[in-house]
Design a protein around this motif. Structure first.
Motif, PDB file in Angstrom:
ATOM      1  N   ARG A 263       0.836  -1.208   0.000  1.00  0.00           N
ATOM      2  CA  ARG A 263       0.000   0.000   0.000  1.00  0.00           C
ATOM      3  C   ARG A 263       0.870   1.257   0.000  1.00  0.00           C
ATOM      4  N   HIS A 264       1.958   1.179   0.719  1.00  0.00           N
ATOM      5  CA  HIS A 264       2.874   2.320   0.773  1.00  0.00           C
ATOM      6  C   HIS A 264       3.460   2.608  -0.619  1.00  0.00           C
ATOM      7  N   LEU A 265       3.874   1.541  -1.292  1.00  0.00           N
ATOM      8  CA  LEU A 265       4.407   1.705  -2.651  1.00  0.00           C
ATOM      9  C   LEU A 265       3.380   2.364  -3.567  1.00  0.00           C
ATOM     10  N   VAL A 266       2.155   1.873  -3.489  1.00  0.00           N
ATOM     11  CA  VAL A 266       1.115   2.406  -4.371  1.00  0.00           C
ATOM     12  C   VAL A 266       0.865   3.876  -4.055  1.00  0.00           C
ATOM     13  N   ARG A 267       0.806   4.188  -2.775  1.00  0.00           N
ATOM     14  CA  ARG A 267       0.558   5.567  -2.379  1.00  0.00           C
ATOM     15  C   ARG A 267       1.661   6.497  -2.897  1.00  0.00           C
ATOM     16  N   LEU A 268       2.886   6.069  -2.735  1.00  0.00           N
ATOM     17  CA  LEU A 268       3.999   6.888  -3.222  1.00  0.00           C
ATOM     18  C   LEU A 268       3.946   7.031  -4.738  1.00  0.00           C
ATOM     19  N   ARG A 269       3.648   5.922  -5.380  1.00  0.00           N
ATOM     20  CA  ARG A 269       3.546   5.914  -6.841  1.00  0.00           C
ATOM     21  C   ARG A 269       2.553   6.971  -7.298  1.00  0.00           C
ATOM     22  N   VAL A 270       1.383   6.964  -6.670  1.00  0.00           N
ATOM     23  CA  VAL A 270       0.338   7.896  -7.073  1.00  0.00           C
ATOM     24  C   VAL A 270       0.775   9.326  -6.787  1.00  0.00           C
ATOM     25  N   SER A 271       1.348   9.577  -5.612  1.00  0.00           N
ATOM     26  CA  SER A 271       1.615  10.973  -5.308  1.00  0.00           C
ATOM     27  C   SER A 271       2.870  11.492  -5.999  1.00  0.00           C
ATOM     28  N   LEU A 272       3.774  10.619  -6.355  1.00  0.00           N
ATOM     29  CA  LEU A 272       4.925  11.131  -7.102  1.00  0.00           C
ATOM     30  C   LEU A 272       4.572  11.306  -8.571  1.00  0.00           C
ATOM     31  N   GLY A 273       3.616  10.494  -8.997  1.00  0.00           N
ATOM     32  CA  GLY A 273       2.976  10.603 -10.298  1.00  0.00           C
ATOM     33  C   GLY A 273       3.816  11.054 -11.462  1.00  0.00           C
ATOM     34  N   ARG A 274       3.282  12.015 -12.171  1.00  0.00           N
ATOM     35  CA  ARG A 274       3.829  12.505 -13.430  1.00  0.00           C
ATOM     36  C   ARG A 274       5.285  12.881 -13.350  1.00  0.00           C
ATOM     37  N   LEU A 275       5.560  13.728 -12.392  1.00  0.00           N
ATOM     38  CA  LEU A 275       6.888  14.308 -12.270  1.00  0.00           C
ATOM     39  C   LEU A 275       7.962  13.236 -12.367  1.00  0.00           C
ATOM     40  N   SER A 276       7.773  12.166 -11.558  1.00  0.00           N
ATOM     41  CA  SER A 276       8.847  11.197 -11.515  1.00  0.00           C
ATOM     42  C   SER A 276       8.879  10.363 -12.789  1.00  0.00           C
TER      43      SER A 276
END
Ligand code: GDD
Ligand code: MN
Length: 418
Positions: A263-276
């Protein structure tokens, strides 16, 4: 003279999970004891839950180490989540013996990652650190971590996968789970996890300035993911360490931690989103990929040529010939990739066991790639009814990318570590 009232616990920090930029030292015991005192440089957080059998020893070992390198300029911050075994009480009793010790007892909140951040929020140093409280992280490594920061690193990481690192006697199952978790993270968040060789480590130092003022949203155990994902981390240094066996107390890892991790990975994935994603696209090692592609082509020639020789000319059975041809092609590819595609990385890693290890990894990854290719081909051909040659081409392209990326990260392990 100090009275027992001076040995108070730190009050529990609440509110946003954000480390302040400037440190305002609360008027504590340290100031009272010695008039003008050197400011604290390093704050090491020790999160604990039911570590009554380890707490005295870890505090003794850490302060012994730190007294030698940073006398009076460090603090150890124990953050205990109101452990039923009374760890916080034992820690509190130690305050009288260790002027650099501070203890927080949390009753409002629970969890390893938040404990670490709450400790940093109460910390006064401009270098912040974390170490497990169960002696599985060897305190000897601290000096190297500290000097890495002195030499300009924003993050100094104790790693089980760097030179000199390892795990003592982990079961195959635990190793597998740990590697699987890392692989999953690499797929979901390549730009974050691939920056270090041990993204699961819970033993590291970070400059306050790299994370100050940023809201952190950790979940579960892996606080390092937050720091890497949301911090301003430029330079990273790793120091190898061997994860020790637990001698006393119990690990708190349950299946919940694996779920939280995902869940942590997914959350980070979503919030880092486009930029990364944009950053990652720019980071893609295009030159290396082209070389890898050429080597792949040479492998194809070897594979086809040998198949023709063994089956077509010498008359061996088709399956047997295909297996021999494929394995020799893999060996061919490995040699070229090791000497050419990744030569910059392998120059210093020429000991026989190092080469063999890379070869075994490469072999296994290619094998997985082969299975993947057959699956993909079936989906494209039987499922999506593509033309079989188009389907085969797409499957080869996808698997080449897979082979490249996973080998890059695991066999030749390209991290940004200096
Ligand atoms: N305050 C607090 N609250 N501390 C906790 C909690 C909690 O809810 N849960 C665990 N801890 C403390 C433990 O007391 C111990 O000091 C440390 O956190 C690590 O917990 P273990 O249960 O011993 O974890 P491990 O041995 O599996 O270690 C794994 O996680 C570590 C922390 O991320 C490994 O992945 C390590 O490499 C990693 O450092
Ligand atoms: Mn542990």
């Amino acid at each position: 003279m100090l009275t027992t009232n001076d040995y108070q616990l730190l009050s529990e920090v609440t509110g946003a999970l954000q480390v302040p930029t400037a440190v305002k030292p609360p008027l504590g015991r340290a100031e009272k004891t010695a008039g003008a005192i050197a400011p604290v440089h390093f704050s090491l957080v020790v999160p604990t839950y039911n570590e009554s059998r380890n707490i005295e020893r870890i505090v003794a070992l850490l302060s012994q180490r730190l007294d030698a390198v940073l006398p009076d300029r460090y603090e150890i911050v124990v953050v205990d989540d109101n452990s039923p075994d009374g760890t916080w009480q034992l820690a509190q009793a130690l305050l009288v013996h260790y002027p650099c010790l501070r203890v927080m007892r949390r009753q409002e909140e629970r969890g390893l990652s938040t404990a670490v951040i709450r400790g940093w929020q109460a910390a006064r140093g401009d270098v912040l650190g974390v170490i497990d409280g169960d002696l599985q992280h060897p305190p000897e490594v601290l000096e190297q971590l500290l000097s890495a920061i002195e030499q300009g690193a924003d993050l100094a990481l104790a790693s089980r996968n760097a030179d000199g690192g390892g795990v003592s006697t982990w079961s195959a199952a635990r190793r597998f789970l740990s590697r699987g978790a890392q692989l999953l993270g690499l797929v979901l968040l390549p730009g974050v996890l691939s920056r270090v060789s041990d993204p699961m480590s819970g033993y590291f130092l970070v400059r306050r300035s790299a994370i100050a003022g940023r809201s952190l949203h950790p979940l579960g155990y892996k606080i390092l993911l937050e720091v890497l994902g949301r911090g301003a981390i430029d330079r990273i240094t790793e120091v190898g360490y061997v994860f020790q066996e637990r001698e006393a107390g119990e690990s708190k890892v349950t299946w919940k931690q694996y779920r939280d991790y995902i869940r942590h990975l997914v959350r980070l994935r979503v919030s880092l989103g486009r930029l990364s994603r944009f950053r990652q696209a720019l980071d893609f090692p295009i030159g290396r990929f082209i070389r890898f592609g050429f080597v792949g082509l040479s492998g194809l020639v070897v594979d086809m040529g040998l198949l023709y020789l063994l089956h077509g000319t010498l008359g061996f059975g088709l399956t047997r010939s295909a297996i021999v041809a494929a394995e020799l092609a893999i060996i061919n590819n490995f040699v070229w990739n090791d000497r050419w595609t990744f030569s910059d990385l392998t120059q210093q890693q020429q000991k026989r066991h190092q080469v063999i290890k890379r070869f075994i990894k490469f072999n296994l990854i290619c094998l997985m790639g082969l299975i993947l290719k057959v699956l993909l081909l079936n989906v494209l051909f039987n499922g999506l009814h593509l033309n079989p040659y188009v389907a085969n081409f797409l499957a080869i392209a996808a698997v080449t990318l897979w082979n490249f990326w996973i080998n890059l990260k695991l066999s030749w392990r390209v991290t940004q570590v200096k």
